[in-house]
Scaffold this motif. Structure first.
Motif, PDB file in Angstrom:
ATOM      1  N   VAL A  27       0.838  -1.205   0.000  1.00 57.90           N
ATOM      2  CA  VAL A  27       0.000   0.000   0.000  1.00 57.90           C
ATOM      3  C   VAL A  27       0.872   1.254   0.000  1.00 57.90           C
ATOM      4  CG1 VAL A  27      -1.605   1.342   1.409  1.00 57.90           C
ATOM      5  CG2 VAL A  27      -2.035  -1.070   0.997  1.00 57.90           C
ATOM      6  N   LEU A  28       1.913   1.264   0.825  1.00 58.28           N
ATOM      7  CA  LEU A  28       2.805   2.414   0.890  1.00 58.28           C
ATOM      8  C   LEU A  28       3.473   2.686  -0.448  1.00 58.28           C
ATOM      9  CD1 LEU A  28       4.448   4.525   2.577  1.00 58.28           C
ATOM     10  CD2 LEU A  28       6.123   2.712   2.876  1.00 58.28           C
ATOM     11  N   LEU A  29       4.078   1.666  -1.039  1.00 59.81           N
ATOM     12  CA  LEU A  29       4.791   1.869  -2.301  1.00 59.81           C
ATOM     13  C   LEU A  29       3.848   2.167  -3.460  1.00 59.81           C
ATOM     14  CD1 LEU A  29       7.568  -0.847  -1.945  1.00 59.81           C
ATOM     15  CD2 LEU A  29       7.714   1.606  -1.508  1.00 59.81           C
ATOM     16  N   ARG A  36       0.609   8.567  -6.873  1.00 62.40           N
ATOM     17  CA  ARG A  36       1.284   9.864  -6.729  1.00 62.40           C
ATOM     18  C   ARG A  36       0.803  10.644  -5.503  1.00 62.40           C
ATOM     19  NH1 ARG A  36       5.333   9.328 -10.367  1.00 62.40           N
ATOM     20  NH2 ARG A  36       4.562   8.836 -12.431  1.00 62.40           N
ATOM     21  N   ILE A  37       0.557   9.915  -4.424  1.00 60.80           N
ATOM     22  CA  ILE A  37       0.169  10.555  -3.167  1.00 60.80           C
ATOM     23  C   ILE A  37       1.440  11.030  -2.484  1.00 60.80           C
ATOM     24  CG2 ILE A  37      -0.935  10.166  -0.925  1.00 60.80           C
ATOM     25  CD1 ILE A  37      -2.673   8.068  -2.248  1.00 60.80           C
ATOM     26  N   ARG A  38       1.378  12.167  -1.817  1.00 61.16           N
ATOM     27  CA  ARG A  38       2.556  12.697  -1.121  1.00 61.16           C
ATOM     28  C   ARG A  38       3.066  11.674  -0.110  1.00 61.16           C
ATOM     29  NH1 ARG A  38       1.800  18.991   0.113  1.00 61.16           N
ATOM     30  NH2 ARG A  38       2.443  19.633  -1.957  1.00 61.16           N
ATOM     31  N   ILE A  39       4.365  11.729   0.130  1.00 61.98           N
ATOM     32  CA  ILE A  39       5.009  10.686   0.914  1.00 61.98           C
ATOM     33  C   ILE A  39       4.494  10.640   2.355  1.00 61.98           C
ATOM     34  CG2 ILE A  39       7.233   9.941   1.849  1.00 61.98           C
ATOM     35  CD1 ILE A  39       8.467  10.810  -0.796  1.00 61.98           C
ATOM     36  N   LEU A  45      -1.081   6.339   5.477  1.00 58.92           N
ATOM     37  CA  LEU A  45      -1.931   5.296   4.918  1.00 58.92           C
ATOM     38  C   LEU A  45      -1.341   3.916   5.194  1.00 58.92           C
ATOM     39  CD1 LEU A  45      -4.481   4.831   3.206  1.00 58.92           C
ATOM     40  CD2 LEU A  45      -3.025   4.939   1.194  1.00 58.92           C
ATOM     41  N   GLY A  46      -0.032   3.777   5.005  1.00 59.18           N
ATOM     42  CA  GLY A  46       0.635   2.512   5.313  1.00 59.18           C
ATOM     43  C   GLY A  46       0.556   2.179   6.794  1.00 59.18           C
ATOM     44  N   LEU A  47       0.665   3.192   7.645  1.00 60.74           N
ATOM     45  CA  LEU A  47       0.529   2.977   9.090  1.00 60.74           C
ATOM     46  C   LEU A  47      -0.869   2.478   9.436  1.00 60.74           C
ATOM     47  CD1 LEU A  47       1.503   3.276  12.038  1.00 60.74           C
ATOM     48  CD2 LEU A  47       0.723   5.636  11.923  1.00 60.74           C
ATOM     49  N   GLY A  48      -1.877   3.074   8.813  1.00 59.49           N
ATOM     50  CA  GLY A  48      -3.244   2.625   9.061  1.00 59.49           C
ATOM     51  C   GLY A  48      -3.473   1.185   8.642  1.00 59.49           C
ATOM     52  N   VAL A  49      -2.926   0.819   7.491  1.00 60.39           N
ATOM     53  CA  VAL A  49      -3.069  -0.565   7.019  1.00 60.39           C
ATOM     54  C   VAL A  49      -2.298  -1.514   7.939  1.00 60.39           C
ATOM     55  CG1 VAL A  49      -2.550  -2.127   5.110  1.00 60.39           C
ATOM     56  CG2 VAL A  49      -3.503   0.114   4.643  1.00 60.39           C
ATOM     57  N   ALA A  50      -1.105  -1.096   8.376  1.00 63.09           N
ATOM     58  CA  ALA A  50      -0.323  -1.939   9.284  1.00 63.09           C
ATOM     59  C   ALA A  50      -1.048  -2.155  10.606  1.00 63.09           C
ATOM     60  CB  ALA A  50       1.045  -1.311   9.525  1.00 63.09           C
TER      61      ALA A  50
END
Length: 90
Positions: A27-29, A36-39, A45-50
């Motif tokens: 999801v992060l990558l 093209r979402i800001r880093i 978003l990756g934290l939420g999925v984790a």
């Protein structure tokens, strides 16, 4: 804090468990490269999925998940803050 032992195969299938565990990185990558979402938003978003994977797939207690989130944030931000503080004094 309560004691929690991680089960490395919570879904009963090694391939499925590995795929679910890889979801935060994918999801992060993808958010960075494909959408093209800001880093910093991609990182959140990756934290939420984790957190969702840890809580729902692996059955991690909420208190332990929040503690590891804070520990990870401190582990990532404190070295950056230390470098900036040294640059200020330089």
């Amino acid at each position: 804090m309560q004691h929690w032992l991680q089960n490395y195969d919570p879904l009963g299938n090694v391939i499925l468990s590995t795929t679910v565990a890889a979801l935060p990185v994918v999801v992060l990558l993808s958010a960075i490269a494909l959408f093209r979402i800001r880093i910093h938003f991609s990182a959140l978003l990756g934290l939420g999925v984790a957190l969702a994977v840890a809580l729902f797939a692996y059955g991690m207690p909420v208190q332990a998940a929040l503690a590891t989130t804070l520990y990870g944030a401190a582990y990532g931000l404190l070295p950056i803050g230390w470098i900036i503080l040294n640059l200020i004094f330089l």
